[in-house]
Design a protein around this motif. Structure first.
Motif, PDB file in Angstrom:
ATOM      1  N   GLN A   6       0.814  -1.219   0.000  1.00  0.00           N
ATOM      2  CA  GLN A   6       0.000   0.000   0.000  1.00  0.00           C
ATOM      3  C   GLN A   6       0.848   1.270   0.000  1.00  0.00           C
ATOM      4  N   ARG A   7       2.118   1.149   0.330  1.00  0.00           N
ATOM      5  CA  ARG A   7       2.968   2.324   0.470  1.00  0.00           C
ATOM      6  C   ARG A   7       3.673   2.667  -0.841  1.00  0.00           C
ATOM      7  N   LYS A   8       3.605   3.914  -1.176  1.00  0.00           N
ATOM      8  CA  LYS A   8       4.222   4.393  -2.408  1.00  0.00           C
ATOM      9  C   LYS A   8       5.747   4.322  -2.294  1.00  0.00           C
ATOM     10  N   ASN A   9       6.375   3.848  -3.361  1.00  0.00           N
ATOM     11  CA  ASN A   9       7.848   3.765  -3.434  1.00  0.00           C
ATOM     12  C   ASN A   9       8.474   2.834  -2.391  1.00  0.00           C
ATOM     13  N   PHE A  10       7.685   1.899  -1.865  1.00  0.00           N
ATOM     14  CA  PHE A  10       8.208   0.871  -0.954  1.00  0.00           C
ATOM     15  C   PHE A  10       7.833  -0.471  -1.563  1.00  0.00           C
ATOM     16  N   HIS A  11       8.835  -1.223  -2.013  1.00  0.00           N
ATOM     17  CA  HIS A  11       8.559  -2.439  -2.779  1.00  0.00           C
ATOM     18  C   HIS A  11       9.129  -3.672  -2.081  1.00  0.00           C
ATOM     19  N   LEU A  12       8.368  -4.757  -2.139  1.00  0.00           N
ATOM     20  CA  LEU A  12       8.818  -6.060  -1.638  1.00  0.00           C
ATOM     21  C   LEU A  12       9.161  -6.926  -2.830  1.00  0.00           C
ATOM     22  N   LEU A  13      10.411  -7.361  -2.910  1.00  0.00           N
ATOM     23  CA  LEU A  13      10.893  -8.139  -4.043  1.00  0.00           C
ATOM     24  C   LEU A  13      11.294  -9.528  -3.563  1.00  0.00           C
ATOM     25  N   LYS A  14      10.655 -10.559  -4.112  1.00  0.00           N
ATOM     26  CA  LYS A  14      10.959 -11.931  -3.722  1.00  0.00           C
ATOM     27  C   LYS A  14      12.013 -12.496  -4.678  1.00  0.00           C
ATOM     28  N   ASP A  15      13.249 -12.504  -4.199  1.00  0.00           N
ATOM     29  CA  ASP A  15      14.377 -12.970  -5.012  1.00  0.00           C
ATOM     30  C   ASP A  15      15.554 -13.212  -4.076  1.00  0.00           C
ATOM     31  N   PHE A  16      16.655 -13.737  -4.625  1.00  0.00           N
ATOM     32  CA  PHE A  16      17.842 -14.011  -3.828  1.00  0.00           C
ATOM     33  C   PHE A  16      19.011 -13.176  -4.346  1.00  0.00           C
ATOM     34  N   VAL A  17      19.804 -12.647  -3.423  1.00  0.00           N
ATOM     35  CA  VAL A  17      20.988 -11.872  -3.798  1.00  0.00           C
ATOM     36  C   VAL A  17      22.155 -12.830  -4.026  1.00  0.00           C
ATOM     37  N   VAL A  18      22.865 -12.653  -5.139  1.00  0.00           N
ATOM     38  CA  VAL A  18      24.013 -13.511  -5.444  1.00  0.00           C
ATOM     39  C   VAL A  18      25.332 -12.735  -5.418  1.00  0.00           C
ATOM     40  N   GLU A  19      25.241 -11.395  -5.461  1.00  0.00           N
ATOM     41  CA  GLU A  19      26.457 -10.574  -5.433  1.00  0.00           C
ATOM     42  C   GLU A  19      26.099  -9.145  -5.056  1.00  0.00           C
ATOM     43  N   VAL A  20      27.002  -8.515  -4.308  1.00  0.00           N
ATOM     44  CA  VAL A  20      26.846  -7.093  -3.974  1.00  0.00           C
ATOM     45  C   VAL A  20      28.129  -6.381  -4.381  1.00  0.00           C
ATOM     46  N   GLY A  21      27.966  -5.278  -5.093  1.00  0.00           N
ATOM     47  CA  GLY A  21      29.130  -4.500  -5.522  1.00  0.00           C
ATOM     48  C   GLY A  21      29.017  -3.054  -5.094  1.00  0.00           C
ATOM     49  N   ASP A  22      29.918  -2.249  -5.562  1.00  0.00           N
ATOM     50  CA  ASP A  22      29.921  -0.830  -5.237  1.00  0.00           C
ATOM     51  C   ASP A  22      28.811  -0.132  -6.017  1.00  0.00           C
ATOM     52  N   GLY A  23      27.662   0.035  -5.367  1.00  0.00           N
ATOM     53  CA  GLY A  23      26.540   0.719  -6.008  1.00  0.00           C
ATOM     54  C   GLY A  23      25.549  -0.178  -6.708  1.00  0.00           C
ATOM     55  N   PHE A  24      25.630  -1.495  -6.512  1.00  0.00           N
ATOM     56  CA  PHE A  24      24.650  -2.381  -7.159  1.00  0.00           C
ATOM     57  C   PHE A  24      24.460  -3.673  -6.367  1.00  0.00           C
ATOM     58  N   VAL A  25      23.325  -4.301  -6.628  1.00  0.00           N
ATOM     59  CA  VAL A  25      22.995  -5.619  -6.074  1.00  0.00           C
ATOM     60  C   VAL A  25      22.562  -6.501  -7.239  1.00  0.00           C
ATOM     61  N   LYS A  26      23.196  -7.679  -7.358  1.00  0.00           N
ATOM     62  CA  LYS A  26      22.838  -8.610  -8.421  1.00  0.00           C
ATOM     63  C   LYS A  26      21.981  -9.728  -7.850  1.00  0.00           C
ATOM     64  N   LEU A  27      20.875 -10.040  -8.532  1.00  0.00           N
ATOM     65  CA  LEU A  27      19.915 -11.025  -8.054  1.00  0.00           C
ATOM     66  C   LEU A  27      20.033 -12.348  -8.809  1.00  0.00           C
ATOM     67  N   LYS A  28      19.487 -13.391  -8.209  1.00  0.00           N
ATOM     68  CA  LYS A  28      19.515 -14.720  -8.822  1.00  0.00           C
ATOM     69  C   LYS A  28      18.779 -14.729 -10.158  1.00  0.00           C
ATOM     70  N   SER A  29      17.748 -13.915 -10.261  1.00  0.00           N
ATOM     71  CA  SER A  29      16.967 -13.831 -11.496  1.00  0.00           C
ATOM     72  C   SER A  29      17.752 -13.204 -12.642  1.00  0.00           C
ATOM     73  N   GLY A  30      18.904 -12.588 -12.325  1.00  0.00           N
ATOM     74  CA  GLY A  30      19.718 -11.911 -13.336  1.00  0.00           C
ATOM     75  C   GLY A  30      19.581 -10.407 -13.316  1.00  0.00           C
ATOM     76  N   ASP A  31      18.577  -9.909 -12.624  1.00  0.00           N
ATOM     77  CA  ASP A  31      18.373  -8.463 -12.534  1.00  0.00           C
ATOM     78  C   ASP A  31      19.469  -7.813 -11.694  1.00  0.00           C
ATOM     79  N   VAL A  32      19.775  -6.569 -12.022  1.00  0.00           N
ATOM     80  CA  VAL A  32      20.745  -5.785 -11.268  1.00  0.00           C
ATOM     81  C   VAL A  32      20.065  -4.512 -10.782  1.00  0.00           C
ATOM     82  N   ILE A  33      20.164  -4.266  -9.473  1.00  0.00           N
ATOM     83  CA  ILE A  33      19.558  -3.076  -8.872  1.00  0.00           C
ATOM     84  C   ILE A  33      20.659  -2.085  -8.539  1.00  0.00           C
ATOM     85  N   ASN A  34      20.563  -0.891  -9.064  1.00  0.00           N
ATOM     86  CA  ASN A  34      21.496   0.177  -8.718  1.00  0.00           C
ATOM     87  C   ASN A  34      21.022   0.848  -7.429  1.00  0.00           C
ATOM     88  N   THR A  35      21.921   1.022  -6.493  1.00  0.00           N
ATOM     89  CA  THR A  35      21.516   1.499  -5.175  1.00  0.00           C
ATOM     90  C   THR A  35      22.616   2.320  -4.513  1.00  0.00           C
TER      91      THR A  35
END
Length: 346
Positions: A252-281
């Motif tokens: 119900q909250r704007k800009n607050f998201h629940l993502l069901k996935d697994f993290v496989v790598e964390v780098g400087d400014g990004f998170v890589k997921l098992k699904s292959g997606d990369v989140i810049n953060t």
């Protein structure tokens, strides 16, 4: 006034008995407590110090009220309001608190090996009774980049780092000539782990966005985003109704998201997921569970597969008469309990 003949006169305390119980002649046993968390602090506050010389060994010189730690990261509470200095509780001798880390144990000789946190010097403590309450550390599951690029939420120092990063990210997003893509990255906050810590931190961060960001950084509000990553289900130790309620609130909250996935790598400014997606953060807070501390792993005491020390219902280590283990580092084999602070007073 008449006095009943049935009353028996009690013997008076002799001078010899008084001398026996005096501080000078009565030999108190030495009780060593490892840790100043919920379990260790509870023992220290409630033990009868007339019977024991209580020595506390910990790399932390305060008790931390961890349920409110998340609130300090966004300024809802100040750090000093959730800690209690250990020395405020009074020691018989000021040498009875050692700002040190336990590095080894010889249970046959009743010897504890320690290393001073400031000087790095090693020393040995003898004990009559030992309470192990060293807690646990955050579990990285061996995922590359977690130790180097994420923030944990276990200590006051962790909360300070998170708070400083949040502030610096907002200020950096206002620099001239910064691209919109970089603004979005800086103001995208990722939380890995849907346990109590992850959910509570996400809620605090969202409240900060809705209450304070709109007032302090009105032009940046549109870029702020919070993502909670959980591979299975959030709040696994709670009942289904509460889990469903929490998921509904997040959606119900704007800009607050629940993502069901697994993290496989964390780098400087990004998170890589098992699904292959990369989140810049711009910030990753890691709260995926607990792992044993090095001291718990190396000591030769009965342990379960999670390296928790096995104890009986009275918290006495199996096969030992003079060693107890409490809190997250221990497990009652007949009745395993979750690692939550609410259980410490039980």
């Amino acid at each position: 006034m008449a006095i009943s003949r049935n009353l028996v006169r009690l013997p008076t305390t002799t001078a010899k008995q008084l001398r026996y119980f005096s501080q000078e002649s009565y030999q108190r046993k030495k009780l060593v407590i490892l840790g100043t968390g919920w379990a260790g602090y509870s023992v220290f506050k409630n033990i009868n110090k007339r019977l024991y010389d209580v020595i506390v060994v910990s790399p932390r010189n305060h008790f931390l009220f961890t349920p409110l730690l998340n609130s300090t990261t966004v300024g809802t509470l100040e750090f000093r309001s959730i800690i209690e200095p250990i020395r405020n509780s009074r020691f018989r001798d000021d040498h009875h608190f050692q700002l040190s880390t336990a590095t080894g144990l010889n249970s046959e000789k009743n010897e504890l090996y320690c290393k001073a946190d400031i000087s790095g010097k090693e020393f040995t403590l003898n004990y009559d009774k030992l309470v192990i309450a060293v807690g646990c550390t955050s579990n990285s599951f061996g995922i590359p980049g977690v130790a180097e690029h994420t923030f944990f939420m276990k200590e006051i120092a962790d909360a300070r780092k998170v708070r400083n990063r949040i502030i610096s990210n907002f200020e950096s997003s206002l620099h001239p000539n910064i691209t919109e893509e970089e603004q979005k990255r800086l103001l995208h906050f990722v939380i890995v782990g849907g346990g109590p810590t992850g959910v509570e931190f996400g809620a605090e961060l969202y409240d900060f966005i809705t209450r304070d960001v709109a007032r302090l950084y009105p032009s940046e509000e549109q870029f702020v985003k919070v993502t909670l990553i959980e591979g299975q289900s959030i709040l696994p130790s709670f009942d289904q109704k509460l889990r469903d309620f929490t998921e509904r609130k997040i959606k119900q909250r704007k800009n607050f998201h629940l993502l069901k996935d697994f993290v496989v790598e964390v780098g400087d400014g990004f998170v890589k997921l098992k699904s292959g997606d990369v989140i810049n953060t711009g910030l990753v807070v890691w709260s995926t569970g607990l792992a044993p501390r090095p001291f718990t792993e190396i000591i030769d005491l009965p342990k379960n597969k999670a390296s928790q020390i096995l104890v009986d219902p009275f918290m006495k280590v199996q096969g030992r008469q003079d060693i107890y283990a409490l809190g997250d580092c221990s497990c009652i084999e007949e009745n395993p309990l979750p690692c939550t602070a609410e259980l410490c007073p039980v």
